[in-house]
Design a protein around this motif. Structure first.
Motif, PDB file in Angstrom:
ATOM      1  N   VAL A 132       1.490  39.013  42.820  1.00 41.80           N
ATOM      2  CA  VAL A 132       1.998  40.024  41.899  1.00 41.80           C
ATOM      3  C   VAL A 132       3.519  39.996  41.884  1.00 41.80           C
ATOM      4  O   VAL A 132       4.152  40.132  40.831  1.00 41.80           O
ATOM      5  CB  VAL A 132       1.466  41.430  42.281  1.00 41.80           C
ATOM      6  CG1 VAL A 132       2.106  42.513  41.426  1.00 41.80           C
ATOM      7  CG2 VAL A 132      -0.043  41.469  42.146  1.00 41.80           C
ATOM      8  N   HIS A 170       5.339  37.538  42.088  1.00 34.03           N
ATOM      9  CA  HIS A 170       5.765  36.379  41.293  1.00 34.03           C
ATOM     10  C   HIS A 170       5.394  36.528  39.821  1.00 34.03           C
ATOM     11  O   HIS A 170       5.533  35.587  39.039  1.00 34.03           O
ATOM     12  CB  HIS A 170       5.160  35.099  41.857  1.00 34.03           C
ATOM     13  CG  HIS A 170       5.815  34.650  43.114  1.00 34.03           C
ATOM     14  ND1 HIS A 170       5.432  35.132  44.348  1.00 34.03           N
ATOM     15  CD2 HIS A 170       6.835  33.802  43.340  1.00 34.03           C
ATOM     16  CE1 HIS A 170       6.183  34.581  45.270  1.00 34.03           C
ATOM     17  NE2 HIS A 170       7.049  33.775  44.697  1.00 34.03           N
ATOM     18  N   GLY A 171       4.863  37.679  39.440  1.00 33.36           N
ATOM     19  CA  GLY A 171       4.577  37.939  38.035  1.00 33.36           C
ATOM     20  C   GLY A 171       3.165  37.620  37.590  1.00 33.36           C
ATOM     21  O   GLY A 171       2.889  37.603  36.386  1.00 33.36           O
ATOM     22  N   TYR A 172       2.258  37.377  38.520  1.00 36.63           N
ATOM     23  CA  TYR A 172       0.869  37.076  38.147  1.00 36.63           C
ATOM     24  C   TYR A 172       0.027  38.321  38.320  1.00 36.63           C
ATOM     25  O   TYR A 172      -0.027  38.908  39.396  1.00 36.63           O
ATOM     26  CB  TYR A 172       0.312  35.933  39.001  1.00 36.63           C
ATOM     27  CG  TYR A 172       1.097  34.668  38.814  1.00 36.63           C
ATOM     28  CD1 TYR A 172       0.968  33.932  37.648  1.00 36.63           C
ATOM     29  CD2 TYR A 172       1.984  34.229  39.777  1.00 36.63           C
ATOM     30  CE1 TYR A 172       1.707  32.777  37.452  1.00 36.63           C
ATOM     31  CE2 TYR A 172       2.719  33.080  39.594  1.00 36.63           C
ATOM     32  CZ  TYR A 172       2.586  32.363  38.429  1.00 36.63           C
ATOM     33  OH  TYR A 172       3.317  31.227  38.230  1.00 36.63           O
ATOM     34  N   GLU A 173      -0.596  38.758  37.230  1.00 34.96           N
ATOM     35  CA  GLU A 173      -1.411  39.964  37.287  1.00 34.96           C
ATOM     36  C   GLU A 173      -2.843  39.635  37.682  1.00 34.96           C
ATOM     37  O   GLU A 173      -3.278  38.486  37.621  1.00 34.96           O
ATOM     38  CB  GLU A 173      -1.366  40.675  35.931  1.00 34.96           C
ATOM     39  CG  GLU A 173      -1.833  39.806  34.775  1.00 34.96           C
ATOM     40  CD  GLU A 173      -1.537  40.425  33.432  1.00 34.96           C
ATOM     41  OE1 GLU A 173      -2.512  40.709  32.705  1.00 34.96           O
ATOM     42  OE2 GLU A 173      -0.359  40.613  33.120  1.00 34.96           O
ATOM     43  N   TRP A 174      -3.556  40.663  38.079  1.00 35.37           N
ATOM     44  CA  TRP A 174      -4.953  40.517  38.486  1.00 35.37           C
ATOM     45  C   TRP A 174      -5.813  40.272  37.257  1.00 35.37           C
ATOM     46  O   TRP A 174      -5.595  40.830  36.204  1.00 35.37           O
ATOM     47  CB  TRP A 174      -5.412  41.786  39.198  1.00 35.37           C
ATOM     48  CG  TRP A 174      -6.851  41.750  39.585  1.00 35.37           C
ATOM     49  CD1 TRP A 174      -7.875  42.372  38.955  1.00 35.37           C
ATOM     50  CD2 TRP A 174      -7.429  41.035  40.661  1.00 35.37           C
ATOM     51  NE1 TRP A 174      -9.061  42.099  39.573  1.00 35.37           N
ATOM     52  CE2 TRP A 174      -8.813  41.262  40.645  1.00 35.37           C
ATOM     53  CE3 TRP A 174      -6.921  40.210  41.657  1.00 35.37           C
ATOM     54  CZ2 TRP A 174      -9.687  40.716  41.565  1.00 35.37           C
ATOM     55  CZ3 TRP A 174      -7.790  39.679  42.574  1.00 35.37           C
ATOM     56  CH2 TRP A 174      -9.160  39.924  42.523  1.00 35.37           C
ATOM     57  N   GLY A 197      -3.915  36.657  34.542  1.00 36.57           N
ATOM     58  CA  GLY A 197      -3.122  36.162  35.664  1.00 36.57           C
ATOM     59  C   GLY A 197      -3.615  34.818  36.151  1.00 36.57           C
ATOM     60  O   GLY A 197      -2.827  33.925  36.487  1.00 36.57           O
TER      61      GLY A 197
END
Length: 152
Positions: A2, A4-8, A12
């Protein structure tokens, strides 16, 4: 992740796979009716096994330790290796003896042909670990042709 900008979720996962994974882009090209132009149909992406080297450098490098055996060998216990023979049980030994006799007969029949000796030796070495597996004991033997006029 998260941070690093990656959503669930799927979004993501797709974003992460595009950055650090291996994607195969498939574009189908079909010639138009005239045969002169190249009409493209929309492409699709497919995830494939593999990872980008970026994954290692960004996420794993700080957690890795690079050591060689020389670096830690002084701290390891002494290494010894010994072979311990295990006797075959009676049914396996009887089957092994039958196989051994069959191989001896084949070697005599084929006048010490190296292929027969090789296959026989491998069969005897493998049999105790794979009894009843007949496909490891088959071989095609081609004997050299003898000239009719050269019977010496």
């Amino acid at each position: 992740m998260v941070a690093h900008g990656y959503e669930w979720g799927e979004a993501g996962l797709r974003s992460f796979a595009e950055t650090y994974g291996v994607l195969e882009r498939i574009t189908t090209i079909e010639p138009a009716v005239t045969g002169c132009s190249k009409a493209r149909t929309p492409g699709r992406s497919k995830r494939r096994p593999g990872a980008s080297p970026l994954l290692f450098s960004e996420f794993l490098m700080s957690l890795a330790a690079f050591v060689s055996l020389e670096d830690i060998s002084s701290e390891l216990p002494p290494y010894t290796e010994q072979v311990i023979g295990v006797p075959m049980d009676a049914p396996l030994q009887a089957a092994y003896k039958r196989l051994e006799e069959d191989i001896k007969d084949a070697i005599q029949q084929h006048h010490m042909n190296h292929s027969v000796v090789s296959v026989g030796l491998n069969a005897l070495l493998l049999y105790p670990d794979h009894p009843g597996t007949s496909e490891i004991f088959t071989a095609t033997i081609t004997l050299p042709k003898r000239n009719a006029g050269n019977d010496s």
